[in-house]
Each structure stands twice: as C-alpha cells, then as structure tokens.
Design an enzyme around this catalytic site. Structure first.
Site, PDB file in Angstrom:
ATOM      1  N   HIS A   1       0.799  -1.229   0.000  1.00  0.00           N
ATOM      2  CA  HIS A   1       0.000   0.000   0.000  1.00  0.00           C
ATOM      3  C   HIS A   1       0.827   1.273   0.000  1.00  0.00           C
ATOM      4  O   HIS A   1       0.277   2.348   0.226  1.00  0.00           O
ATOM      5  CB  HIS A   1      -0.925   0.028   1.228  1.00  0.00           C
ATOM      6  CG  HIS A   1      -2.098  -0.892   1.134  1.00  0.00           C
ATOM      7  ND1 HIS A   1      -3.260  -0.567   0.464  1.00  0.00           N
ATOM      8  CD2 HIS A   1      -2.289  -2.144   1.611  1.00  0.00           C
ATOM      9  CE1 HIS A   1      -4.116  -1.564   0.552  1.00  0.00           C
ATOM     10  NE2 HIS A   1      -3.557  -2.538   1.247  1.00  0.00           N
TER      11      HIS A   1
ATOM     12  N   LYS B   1      -8.615  14.030   4.725  1.00  0.00           N
ATOM     13  CA  LYS B   1      -7.744  12.855   4.667  1.00  0.00           C
ATOM     14  C   LYS B   1      -6.740  12.962   5.800  1.00  0.00           C
ATOM     15  O   LYS B   1      -6.665  13.984   6.494  1.00  0.00           O
ATOM     16  CB  LYS B   1      -7.030  12.755   3.317  1.00  0.00           C
ATOM     17  CG  LYS B   1      -6.279  14.012   2.900  1.00  0.00           C
ATOM     18  CD  LYS B   1      -5.681  13.877   1.507  1.00  0.00           C
ATOM     19  CE  LYS B   1      -6.716  13.946   0.430  1.00  0.00           C
ATOM     20  NZ  LYS B   1      -6.931  12.706  -0.285  1.00  0.00           N
ATOM     21  N   ARG B   2      -5.968  11.909   5.990  1.00  0.00           N
ATOM     22  CA  ARG B   2      -4.919  11.931   7.009  1.00  0.00           C
ATOM     23  C   ARG B   2      -3.977  13.105   6.762  1.00  0.00           C
ATOM     24  O   ARG B   2      -3.624  13.416   5.627  1.00  0.00           O
ATOM     25  CB  ARG B   2      -4.153  10.609   6.966  1.00  0.00           C
ATOM     26  CG  ARG B   2      -3.021  10.463   7.952  1.00  0.00           C
ATOM     27  CD  ARG B   2      -2.554   9.017   7.995  1.00  0.00           C
ATOM     28  NE  ARG B   2      -2.297   8.470   6.672  1.00  0.00           N
ATOM     29  CZ  ARG B   2      -1.076   8.450   6.113  1.00  0.00           C
ATOM     30  NH1 ARG B   2      -0.038   8.957   6.744  1.00  0.00           N
ATOM     31  NH2 ARG B   2      -0.898   7.909   4.920  1.00  0.00           N
TER      32      ARG B   2
ATOM     33  N   LYS C   1       0.563  14.754   1.333  1.00  0.00           N
ATOM     34  CA  LYS C   1      -0.805  15.023   0.878  1.00  0.00           C
ATOM     35  C   LYS C   1      -1.028  16.523   0.648  1.00  0.00           C
ATOM     36  O   LYS C   1      -2.044  16.913   0.074  1.00  0.00           O
ATOM     37  CB  LYS C   1      -1.805  14.457   1.876  1.00  0.00           C
ATOM     38  CG  LYS C   1      -1.747  12.926   1.949  1.00  0.00           C
ATOM     39  CD  LYS C   1      -2.727  12.367   2.949  1.00  0.00           C
ATOM     40  CE  LYS C   1      -2.624  10.850   3.087  1.00  0.00           C
ATOM     41  NZ  LYS C   1      -3.132  10.110   1.931  1.00  0.00           N
TER      42      LYS C   1
ATOM     43  N   THR D   1      -8.724   6.274  -1.980  1.00  0.00           N
ATOM     44  CA  THR D   1     -10.103   5.860  -2.216  1.00  0.00           C
ATOM     45  C   THR D   1     -11.063   7.016  -1.966  1.00  0.00           C
ATOM     46  O   THR D   1     -12.179   7.013  -2.482  1.00  0.00           O
ATOM     47  CB  THR D   1     -10.497   4.666  -1.324  1.00  0.00           C
ATOM     48  OG1 THR D   1     -10.201   4.963   0.046  1.00  0.00           O
ATOM     49  CG2 THR D   1      -9.763   3.408  -1.745  1.00  0.00           C
TER      50      THR D   1
ATOM     51  N   LYS E   1     -14.669   8.157  -3.853  1.00  0.00           N
ATOM     52  CA  LYS E   1     -15.931   8.445  -3.171  1.00  0.00           C
ATOM     53  C   LYS E   1     -16.481   9.802  -3.584  1.00  0.00           C
ATOM     54  O   LYS E   1     -17.686   9.947  -3.832  1.00  0.00           O
ATOM     55  CB  LYS E   1     -15.720   8.381  -1.655  1.00  0.00           C
ATOM     56  CG  LYS E   1     -15.373   7.002  -1.139  1.00  0.00           C
ATOM     57  CD  LYS E   1     -14.774   7.044   0.262  1.00  0.00           C
ATOM     58  CE  LYS E   1     -14.162   5.698   0.631  1.00  0.00           C
ATOM     59  NZ  LYS E   1     -13.273   5.773   1.799  1.00  0.00           N
TER      60      LYS E   1
END
Length: 817
Positions: A362, A552-553, A558, A660, A664
């Site tokens: 992952h 998100k985290r 990110k 993911t 969504k």
C-alpha cells in the site's frame, strides 16, 4: 409436494415489538422515558438477531459446497457505524423507519446514537471494510481477520487552534454488534526460547520452550451483502490473560503485582497503534501483529481440518491475503506450524506457504516499508527469527544462482539486512507469496520499476495490479439518499450491485430538467452538511457557495499546505478586489495528525489560524470561509462527501499509492482537482480530461526535479503572489501574538529543499483553481460535468476489485444463488 417457502429472515412486521422486548430483556431498562440510546440498542439487537439467522445459513452453504475460502488479514478495519449499513444492505429501511416512528423516534436520530467503531485509522482500514462488503455481496466465501481494539486511534479535539488527542473509548457503552465466542480460545506464545531435540526417528526438530502465553478470544462482527441473504463476518481477536488474578500477590499486599500479568497480556488488544517511538511501544506493536497472525492461523487450520483434507491440499482450500506488511509474520508462523508441529519437510512446507499467501503493498514511502530489529524479533519470537533466517539463507542461494558473485544485489534483496540487522517485512512478504499487488496502475508500475525492480526480475509475473475500489452501497446508496433516489428513478436500482450501469446516466447530462434535479439533490446534501457544521462548531456556512473539500490523514505529502497557500492567495485577491469575478467559496479541511508528527500538527494550527483570520474579516467573509472539521471519521465522511462540489486530491505525484477518497467524491458528483498521482490517473481516464482539473508535475518530473537539485527560493522569488503568501505566514500575520509559530513549516520549504515540491506546483495549482472558478460560474456546464463524473465511476467499485482478486490471485469462484 409443494416446495416450502424460503424463511423470512427480515420479519418486518414484528420489528417494533422486538425492539421493545430487547430494551426490556437484554438491556434491562424501562421503556419509559423513551431514551434514544436505549431504543437504538433495542433496534440494533433486533437487527442482529435477523443477521445471525442469515449468517448461519451462509456458513452452512460454505460447508455444503466445500468451497475454497479467503482469509483477509488486516491490522485495521474502518467500518464506521454499522446500523444504517446493515439496514440498507438488508433492504429494511422503510420498515425500520416506520418502526422507529411508531416508537416516537426518527431512524436517523437513533442511528446518531452509535459511535464509530475504533478499529482502524484511514484508507487502509476503510478499504478492508469495503472489501468485506463486496465479498459478501459477490458471495465470495471468506472472512476478515483483525484485532478488537478497546480504544481507537484517538478522538481529535481542536483547542485554541491545536490538535489535542483524547482516548477513543468507542466500546464504553458496549457494542451490540460484537459477538464474543468464549468457547473458542486459542493460546498465543511469546518470549521463551527455541529448543532443538531429536524425535523418535532421530530427526532433528525444534520446539518453543518456556514461553509466556496469552489467550486470544474470537469476537465476530457480521457483514451482510446487499440483499441480506449472504452474511459473512469479521473475526476480531481480544486478548485475555492466561493466568489472571494472583491471589498470593494480593494477600501479600502487592495489589498491582496481583494484576500485572493480566494487564501485560490484555494490553495487546487495548489500543490501535500504540506509540512505537519507545522500545516498549515497538515491542507491543510486534506482539499485536503476531497475536493477530497466531490466533488467525489456528482458526484457519481448525476450520481446514474439519473438512478432512491433509496439508497438501491446504492452498487449494485456503487463500490468505496479507493487507500490507503488518501481518507478514504469518509466513514464518505457518512455516513453524507445518515444520515444528505438523512435521512436514521444509520444502513441502515452503511450497504450501508460497501457494497460500498473497501480499498487497500500500505504499512507496520508505518509512512505511516495515522493518524490525532482529534482536527484538528474536527476543519476542525466538523460533520465528530462526525460521526467517533460514528462509533468507535459502532465498539468497536462489539469488546467487541467478546472479553469481553479485554480493551487492544479495545485500539489497536480503530479508535480514546484513548491515542494520533489521528484518525487512516487505521482502519476507514478497518471497513468501505467490502474488504481490499494488493498488493503482501507477503505484504498481512504481513497485515494479522503482521500489522492487530486482524482485520483479527474479520472479516474472509475481507482481500485478488491482486498482482499489469502494462499495457503492455505503458510499452512494446509504450516504447520499437524495442522489441515489434520483439515479434510481431514471435507470432503476441495479446500479447498486453493477456500478457500470451508472453509464446509463451519460445522456442525461444533456437534459436540463435532470441537471436541475441533480443540483437540487446536491443542495439538499449541502444543507445537511451546513446543519452538521453548525451543530459541531457553531459556525454557519452558506450552502449556496462552492464547497471545496480536502479530508484525509494529515501528512506533508498530501500537501494540505498547498491548499492553505491557495486559500491565502485567494484571500489576498479578494481583499484587493472585493468584486473579483469568482464564486463564493467555503473551504473545508479535515484530518488527524499522528500524535508524534510535529509538522502535521503545526500545519493543522496554520489552517485554524488562517480560518480565524479569514472568517473574522468582514470584507471577504461572504466570499470566502474556511472550516477545519475536527475528528474526521467515517460517519463524518458520509455527510461531507455527498455535499462536496470540489475534491482536493493534490498529493505530490508518485507518493500516493491509490487513494479511495478520490473515488468516493467523484462517485457523488464532486469534480476533482488533483495531480497525476495514484488512482487520479485512472479516474481522469474514466471521466475525461475535460471533467477533472489536473495540474502539476508528473511522477517522473518529480523525480527529475529532485535529482536536478530543486531550488525553491528561485521559484518564490519569481512569483509575487507566492512570496506574499509565504511572507504573511512567516511574519505572523495570522498569529500576531506568536509571529514565529510557523517558521518550521517555512524552513522545510526554503531551507530544506521543499521535498514535497509545494512551491513547484503552486502556480499550476492556482491556474487549475482559476479553471474551477470559471466552470462553477456556469451552473449548467458544472452540473453536466458532475453527472459525467458519477456516470463514469463504474470501474471503481470494490465489487470489481474483489472479483479481480478472486480470479487472478485467490483462485476462488463466487458461490451460486
């Protein structure tokens, strides 16, 4: 003789009476006053009763068919709340709403009484839960295996702008969904020593001697497929002491000592992700991983032996999927059982292992490729270190045959790093599995070409790709009833189990009446989110603004910081020109930072500081609002995602395995602004370049830019708006009482090379946001693009993903009806 009717497991007509019966008999409560938590619990037990009947029928079908089964091992599952998901999948929503109303409640109000299950952290665990839903819906025989944590990651509060962590005691009031299986306890060993001996035939054997033991108790949480006829389960392990309370120590006055063994044993399942900075935390994390693996393999072998075949047939009856490196110690544990307890020869045991295991990677981040100090692993699991060393020795002989004399290559591929004496768990997983998959096409290419190229050359065909997917039942049917009703009214209900049917919406993107209805559904969701934000934060947000969302985290790759720089720049533009022709915008950001992640927590503080300043400025507050959403979780995501207009997926290219959340948002009609990273690439190809806002460096350009010695200072000097935004942050414009608060963030950019290339992508990001503004000012064109996003998301169903696993990795056929 007439065929008897199939049993009605749903029994809607008796639901109201069942709820009251459970309030009285299980909870031991009065029916009056009508407390919502009591009635939520009564409804939950009534639903569970129906689920158990269907689960028993499913288990019988497994044994009747003698089918191969898959065992999905994951240290995390992130299922969110169960009640509405169960009701939706069982087709009982109308009946439950009526039963709740008859008792004086709204079903949604009862559902709000449930706490999110604290069994996972982020995308890894949420993906695992989507796969459980799809395995049940697609009738793929199998189970999820994990740990029943008493405490989740943490509950995030924002206090004076800073993240504070509180214990996430999600089981404080119990959980009606957890079924304890006290009759099936398994012994799990730790510590002790490996002891050699000769068996009666004179063969050298090994046994694990003088070990401490912990008991693993299985606890089941049921997972219904859509339609409610096929029900599987997650089996989660809870730790229990094998010795319990020491009356002798207690009577001698050592009250703490009397409980010491029990506390030490039961810590294993106490909390998700203990702090692994201290050595005690590392050891507990290793014990958690082995605890999951040892108990699970005992359960798998017990079930396998019930059907009669020997171990030669084991890979034909059992497929074990390792969800990331965390459960990789399973390779050594199965070898230990087969060699030390079942007395198979090494070669036969190794062949069974490699045909049984498959490994999902992952990440491409080096820090996430797990390693363990050999001395720690050897102290906690002495026999396993011996087995891993033997696997490594034999594997390196294989490498030497393929590449004679290439010691450098052997050192790079070794399972036990000869320099650091650390066990590389990803290497063990690759060597011990028959398939290794990435989770998006770009990610799988990077694994083969950059991260593990020598393994790929050594094992041609072992590496493959299964792009992640999401369950449409949770993430559209349940989370977005307004849009789901509209879709079903036009194309029928079959899209819930065949997401490719959404393509039938494409012609409707050109239908003005359908676009109007689509906007109405979106606005309903935005009003719902606005009510939620007001309730949780006291802040009002306008549903008639562009909802720009990044949830998100919290992590530097990110690039929440890049989002902040756009906000500051837009703020500056609006201050200079209040009549600027851009749509009013509400920026919503949410996510948790790991408790020890200094920079991520500092970025949260920057977001809240910018929000405080922007939201207090009367000149712009009607045009721009910024909200940080505390404690981002699955139940919050179910409100945020359907309301989003714009989905921020702006990670540095080449660093996000898949994502993911991006799927969504697009499924719910949000348009994506993002880089060519992870599954964004495949989403762009599916929805069309004209229906997505792509910007920034590609993964190859990122690599080349870093290799060339990128100078962020030159980029800042050449961009006046970027320089202005950084200057405001650096001189304390947003925190005048603490002007140096964000110096560490700027130092990362300007003094330490801007590793995540925020400054390199800044201008391209702004240009993409300008394109967002232009399209949003044309509601008809924006709505058409939104419809096309939803219509083209069929590929990203987790149903498709698990069927690919079943066919290409597990070699399992779905059961018939």
């Amino acid at each position: 003789m007439a065929k008897s009717a199939a049993p009605d497991f749903h029994q809607i007509e008796s639901l109201g009476e069942d709820i009251k019966r459970y309030v009285l008999s299980i909870l031991g409560n009065d029916l009056y006053p009508p407390d919502p938590f009591r009635y939520y619990s009564g409804l939950a037990y009534a639903i569970r009763e129906r689920l158990i009947k269907m689960w028993l029928a499913t288990q019988a079908s497994y044994y009747d068919s003698m089918s191969k089964r898959v065992y999905y091992l994951s240290m995390e599952f992130l299922p969110g709340r169960f009640l509405m998901n169960y009701i939706t999948n069982m087709g009982m929503e109308d009946g439950c709403r009526q039963a709740a109303a008859d008792l004086g409640f709204g079903l949604d109000d009862l559902a709000e009484e449930e706490r999110d299950a604290g069994l996972g952290n982020g995308g890894l665990g949420r993906l695992a839960s989507c796969y459980m839903d799809s395995m049940a819906t697609q009738r793929i025989p199998g189970y999820g295996y994990g740990i029943l944590y008493d405490y989740g990651l943490f509950h995030q509060r924002i206090v004076n702008g800073w993240q504070e962590e509180e214990a996430d005691n999600w089981r404080r009031h119990g959980s009606p969904w957890v079924i304890d299986r006290v009759e099936h306890l398994y012994e799990v060993k730790f510590y002790g020593r490996s002891e050699a001996y000769n068996d009666p035939q004179g063969v050298l054997r090994y046994r694990w001697a003088e070990a401490d033991t912990v008991m693993a108790m299985p606890c089941d949480i049921l997972i219904p497929g859509h339609g409610g006829k096929h029900v599987t389960n997650m089996r989660l392990w809870a730790a229990a002491s094998s010795t319990g309370f020491s009356l002798r120590d207690f009577n001698q006055g050592d009250f703490l000592g009397a409980m010491q063994s029990k506390i030490h044993s039961e810590n294993i399942s106490k909390v998700l992700y203990p702090n692994d900075e201290p050595i005690q935390g590392k050891e507990l994390r290793l014990r958690q991983q082995y605890f999951l693996v040892a108990a699970t393999l005992r359960d798998i072998i017990r079930r396998h032996k019930k059907s009669g075949p020997g171990f030669a047939e084991f890979p034909d009856q059992v497929a074990i999927q390792l969800n990331d490196t965390h459960p990789t110690i399973a390779v050594a544990e199965l070898m230990r059982i087969l060699v030390d307890e079942e007395f198979l020869g090494w070669d036969e045991a190794w062949d069974i292992c490699r045909r049984t295991f498959a490994y999902t990677n992952h990440t491409v981040l080096p820090e996430a490729l797990e390693t363990w100090p050999a001395d720690l692993l050897g102290r906690v699991l002495p026999r396993h270190l011996e087995i891993i060393a033997e696997i490594d020795r034999r594997f390196l002989l294989e490498v030497a045959v393929a590449h004679p004399g290439d010691q450098v290559r052997q050192n790079r591929l070794a399972i036990i790093d000869p320099a650091s004496r650390r066990v590389r768990m990803a290497h063990l997983a690759i060597v011990g599995s028959h398939k290794v998959n990435g989770v998006a096409r770009l990610h799988s290419d990077i694994l083969r070409e950059k991260v593990f190229p020598e393994f790929d050359a050594l094992y041609p065909g072992k590496f493959t790709n299964v792009t992640n997917g999401i369950t449409p039942r949770r993430w559209l049917l349940q989370a977005n009833p307004a849009l789901s009703r509209l879709i079903t009214s036009r194309i029928g209900p079959d899209w819930t189990t065949d997401l490719d049917r959404l393509a039938e919406l494409l012609p409707l993107a050109d239908d003005p009446d359908f676009r109007k209805d689509w906007r109405a559904a979106k606005r309903e969701n935005k009003k719902r989110l606005a009510r939620y934000v007001l309730r949780k934060s006291g802040m009002g947000i306008n549903p008639d603004t562009l909802f720009d969302v990044q949830v998100k985290r919290m992590h530097e790759y990110k690039r929440q910081f890049l989002n902040v720089l756009h906000v500051v720049t837009l703020y500056n533009r609006l201050r200079r020109d209040p009549a600027l022709a851009v749509p009013p915008r509400t920026v919503l950001i949410g996510g948790k930072a790991a408790p020890g992640y200094f920079m991520a927590k500092r970025i949260i503080r920057l977001i809240t500081a910018v929000a405080e300043t922007v939201n207090a400025d009367d000149a712009v507050r009607s045009r721009l609002r910024v909200v940080f959403l505390p404690n981002y979780c699955v139940s919050q995501a179910e409100k945020v995602i359907p309301a989003a207009d714009l989905s921020q997926q702006i990670s540095t290219a080449g660093m996000e395995a898949s994502g993911t959340g991006n799927m969504k948002f697009a499924l719910n009609g949000a348009l994506t602004i993002g880089t060519l990273d992870g599954a964004n690439i495949e989403i762009m190809e599916a929805v069309g370049r004209e229906n997505i806002f792509i910007f920034g460096l590609t993964a190859k350009e990122v690599e080349a830019t870093r290799a060339a010695g990128y100078d962020p200072g030159r980029r800042v000097a050449a961009d006046a708006e970027l320089a202005e935004a950084l200057d405001m942050i650096g001189r304390g414009y947003f925190t005048p009482s603490e002007p140096d608060l964000f110096t560490p963030i700027l130092d990362n950019l300007l003094r330490h090379g801007d590793y995540y290339l925020v400054t390199a992508d800044y201008r391209a990001c702004l240009e993409a946001q300008d394109a967002v503004n232009a399209l949003y000012l044309d509601p008809e064109a924006w709505t058409a693009a939104s419809i096309r996003n939803t219509a083209n998301m069929g590929f990203f169903s987790s149903d498709r993903a698990v069927l690919e696993y079943a066919k290409n990795i597990w070699n399992i056929e779905p059961l018939g009806e």
